[in-house]
Design a protein around this motif. Structure first.
Motif, short mmCIF file in Angstrom:
data_model
loop_
_atom_site.label_atom_id
_atom_site.label_comp_id
_atom_site.label_asym_id
_atom_site.label_seq_id
_atom_site.Cartn_x
_atom_site.Cartn_y
_atom_site.Cartn_z
N GLU A 23 41.16 -16.17 45.83
CA GLU A 23 41.93 -17.14 45.06
C GLU A 23 42.76 -16.47 43.97
O GLU A 23 43.91 -16.87 43.72
CB GLU A 23 41.01 -18.20 44.47
N ALA A 24 42.20 -15.45 43.32
CA ALA A 24 42.94 -14.73 42.28
C ALA A 24 44.16 -14.04 42.87
O ALA A 24 45.26 -14.10 42.30
CB ALA A 24 42.03 -13.73 41.59
N ALA A 28 45.71 -14.80 45.76
CA ALA A 28 46.63 -15.80 46.30
C ALA A 28 47.51 -16.42 45.22
O ALA A 28 48.63 -16.86 45.50
CB ALA A 28 45.86 -16.88 47.04
N ALA A 29 47.02 -16.44 43.98
CA ALA A 29 47.77 -17.05 42.88
C ALA A 29 48.86 -16.14 42.33
O ALA A 29 49.70 -16.60 41.54
CB ALA A 29 46.80 -17.43 41.76
N GLN A 79 52.27 -14.32 42.03
CA GLN A 79 53.62 -14.59 42.53
C GLN A 79 54.05 -13.50 43.51
O GLN A 79 53.90 -12.31 43.22
CB GLN A 79 54.61 -14.67 41.36
N ARG A 100 47.46 -15.97 53.11
CA ARG A 100 46.15 -15.85 52.45
C ARG A 100 45.71 -14.39 52.49
O ARG A 100 45.64 -13.80 53.56
CB ARG A 100 45.14 -16.73 53.17
N ALA A 153 45.18 -9.25 38.45
CA ALA A 153 44.57 -10.53 38.82
C ALA A 153 43.11 -10.36 39.19
O ALA A 153 42.26 -11.17 38.81
CB ALA A 153 45.35 -11.16 39.98
#
Length: 67
Positions: A20-21, A23-24, A26, A31, A55
């Motif tokens: 998740e980190a 994927a966030a 930019q 995935r 991240a």
């Protein structure tokens, strides 16, 4: 594709948090593929390695470029 070595993951919750980190960030496309053993990630897209590493560190894990 950028390949990272991830340290500090011990369970699937850790894998989810790192995924998740990443994927966030930019510029990440799709995935990220994160594996618990042997602690790594493959990320597609135009995100910088520095942003990806930052991240992962912000999520509580250590990351470096895989050599």
């Amino acid at each position: 594709m950028i390949e990272l070595k991830i340290e500090g993951m011990s369970c699937m919750h850790c894998v989810k948090a790192v995924t998740e980190a990443l994927a966030a960030v930019q510029g990440v496309e799709g995935r990220p593929q994160v594996t618990l053993d042997p602690g790594g990630a493959q990320v597609e897209g135009g995100a910088s390695a520095e942003a990806l590493i930052a991240a992962v560190k912000e999520a509580g894990y250590q990351a470096s470029l895989k050599s």
